[in-house]
Design a protein around this motif. Structure first.
Motif, PDB file in Angstrom:
ATOM      1  N   LEU A  41       0.837  -1.207   0.000  1.00 52.93           N
ATOM      2  CA  LEU A  41       0.000   0.000   0.000  1.00 52.93           C
ATOM      3  C   LEU A  41       0.869   1.253   0.000  1.00 52.93           C
ATOM      4  O   LEU A  41       0.534   2.254  -0.646  1.00 52.93           O
ATOM      5  CB  LEU A  41      -0.940   0.003   1.204  1.00 52.93           C
ATOM      6  N   GLY A  42       1.990   1.205   0.703  1.00 54.96           N
ATOM      7  CA  GLY A  42       2.924   2.322   0.675  1.00 54.96           C
ATOM      8  C   GLY A  42       3.481   2.551  -0.720  1.00 54.96           C
ATOM      9  O   GLY A  42       3.681   3.704  -1.137  1.00 54.96           O
ATOM     10  N   ALA A  43       3.715   1.476  -1.469  1.00 54.53           N
ATOM     11  CA  ALA A  43       4.190   1.613  -2.850  1.00 54.53           C
ATOM     12  C   ALA A  43       3.114   2.258  -3.724  1.00 54.53           C
ATOM     13  O   ALA A  43       3.429   3.077  -4.602  1.00 54.53           O
ATOM     14  CB  ALA A  43       4.601   0.253  -3.414  1.00 54.53           C
ATOM     15  N   GLN A  63      -3.712   1.816   6.045  1.00 55.96           N
ATOM     16  CA  GLN A  63      -2.432   1.333   6.578  1.00 55.96           C
ATOM     17  C   GLN A  63      -2.447   1.343   8.108  1.00 55.96           C
ATOM     18  O   GLN A  63      -1.938   0.414   8.742  1.00 55.96           O
ATOM     19  CB  GLN A  63      -1.278   2.181   6.048  1.00 55.96           C
ATOM     20  N   SER A  64      -3.029   2.363   8.691  1.00 50.57           N
ATOM     21  CA  SER A  64      -3.145   2.407  10.155  1.00 50.57           C
ATOM     22  C   SER A  64      -4.023   1.274  10.667  1.00 50.57           C
ATOM     23  O   SER A  64      -3.709   0.637  11.683  1.00 50.57           O
ATOM     24  CB  SER A  64      -3.727   3.750  10.604  1.00 50.57           C
ATOM     25  N   ASP A  65      -5.113   1.019   9.954  1.00 48.35           N
ATOM     26  CA  ASP A  65      -5.981  -0.105  10.325  1.00 48.35           C
ATOM     27  C   ASP A  65      -5.213  -1.425  10.257  1.00 48.35           C
ATOM     28  O   ASP A  65      -5.392  -2.305  11.099  1.00 48.35           O
ATOM     29  CB  ASP A  65      -7.205  -0.186   9.413  1.00 48.35           C
ATOM     30  N   LEU A  66      -4.352  -1.556   9.248  1.00 45.84           N
ATOM     31  CA  LEU A  66      -3.588  -2.800   9.106  1.00 45.84           C
ATOM     32  C   LEU A  66      -2.598  -2.989  10.248  1.00 45.84           C
ATOM     33  O   LEU A  66      -2.340  -4.132  10.664  1.00 45.84           O
ATOM     34  CB  LEU A  66      -2.872  -2.847   7.760  1.00 45.84           C
ATOM     35  N   LEU A  67      -2.043  -1.906  10.772  1.00 41.62           N
ATOM     36  CA  LEU A  67      -1.183  -2.043  11.958  1.00 41.62           C
ATOM     37  C   LEU A  67      -1.997  -2.585  13.129  1.00 41.62           C
ATOM     38  O   LEU A  67      -1.504  -3.421  13.900  1.00 41.62           O
ATOM     39  CB  LEU A  67      -0.533  -0.710  12.311  1.00 41.62           C
ATOM     40  N   ALA A  68      -3.241  -2.142  13.242  1.00 40.23           N
ATOM     41  CA  ALA A  68      -4.112  -2.657  14.306  1.00 40.23           C
ATOM     42  C   ALA A  68      -4.436  -4.134  14.078  1.00 40.23           C
ATOM     43  O   ALA A  68      -4.472  -4.922  15.033  1.00 40.23           O
ATOM     44  CB  ALA A  68      -5.396  -1.827  14.388  1.00 40.23           C
ATOM     45  N   VAL A  69      -4.650  -4.526  12.829  1.00 43.10           N
ATOM     46  CA  VAL A  69      -4.891  -5.948  12.518  1.00 43.10           C
ATOM     47  C   VAL A  69      -3.654  -6.761  12.895  1.00 43.10           C
ATOM     48  O   VAL A  69      -3.755  -7.824  13.517  1.00 43.10           O
ATOM     49  CB  VAL A  69      -5.242  -6.154  11.029  1.00 43.10           C
TER      50      VAL A  69
END
Length: 182
Positions: A41-43, A63-69
């Protein structure tokens, strides 16, 4: 703070909840897939022109949600650490659905299967979609406990979002989707 600790030099790592496990433990594999997805996603955002700044913000929220996952996946469900984590609820998948509907409203109807590709941002979104599906399969292989249920729904919806995002990126760039010719 140093980036390296040496703690993993023997093939073990610590879960967020403190347990030491093998670096190839199923939980580590699952949050590793989420980390890879986050990097892709960053790419996508790095490839987006300034005219897509609204999408960049939207993807950064994801991306923030994915850190929580990832944190949920790195935590044993019955540990004290689980209470410190962000709870996933039905709102997060609904937000993805709203974004899907918003983008889809601007796209021509899909009448055939399409090949991944087109504009660079679309190509990255297709890669992200496949990584997301792999992450979903990995999470399912954990026989997800109840605390992962909504996160799993979110990941499932995210792969749909990424498919539509790929088409939308092509649309914004004036590049047609590539139809599959049988």
């Amino acid at each position: 703070m140093k980036v390296y600790t040496g703690g993993g030099d023997r093939g073990k790592t610590s879960l967020f909840s403190g347990e030491r496990v093998s670096k190839c433990h199923d939980q580590v594999e699952a949050y590793g897939e989420i980390d890879e997805l986050n990097s892709v996603l960053g790419a996508i955002t790095a490839a987006m022109p300034e005219t897509m700044s609204g999408l960049v913000r939207e993807i950064r929220d994801i991306q923030s949600d994915l850190l929580a996952v990832g944190a949920l996946l790195a935590t044993t469900p019955d540990s004290a650490s689980i209470g410190k984590l962000e709870k996933f609820d039905a709102e997060k998948p609904r937000a993805l659905e709203a974004a899907i509907d918003r983008m889809d409203a601007e796209l021509p109807p899909l009448k055939a299967f399409i090949l991944p590709g087109g504009h660079m941002t679309a190509a990255w979104a297709h890669i992200a979609r496949t990584v997301c599906r792999r992450a979903e399969r990995r999470i399912i292989s954990l026989t997800p406990p109840e605390h992962l249920r909504e996160a799993l729904v979110y990941i499932n919806r995210l792969s749909d979002y990424l498919f539509v995002l790929a088409r939308y990126c092509n649309h914004l760039a004036g590049v047609a989707d590539v139809p599959w010719r049988t």
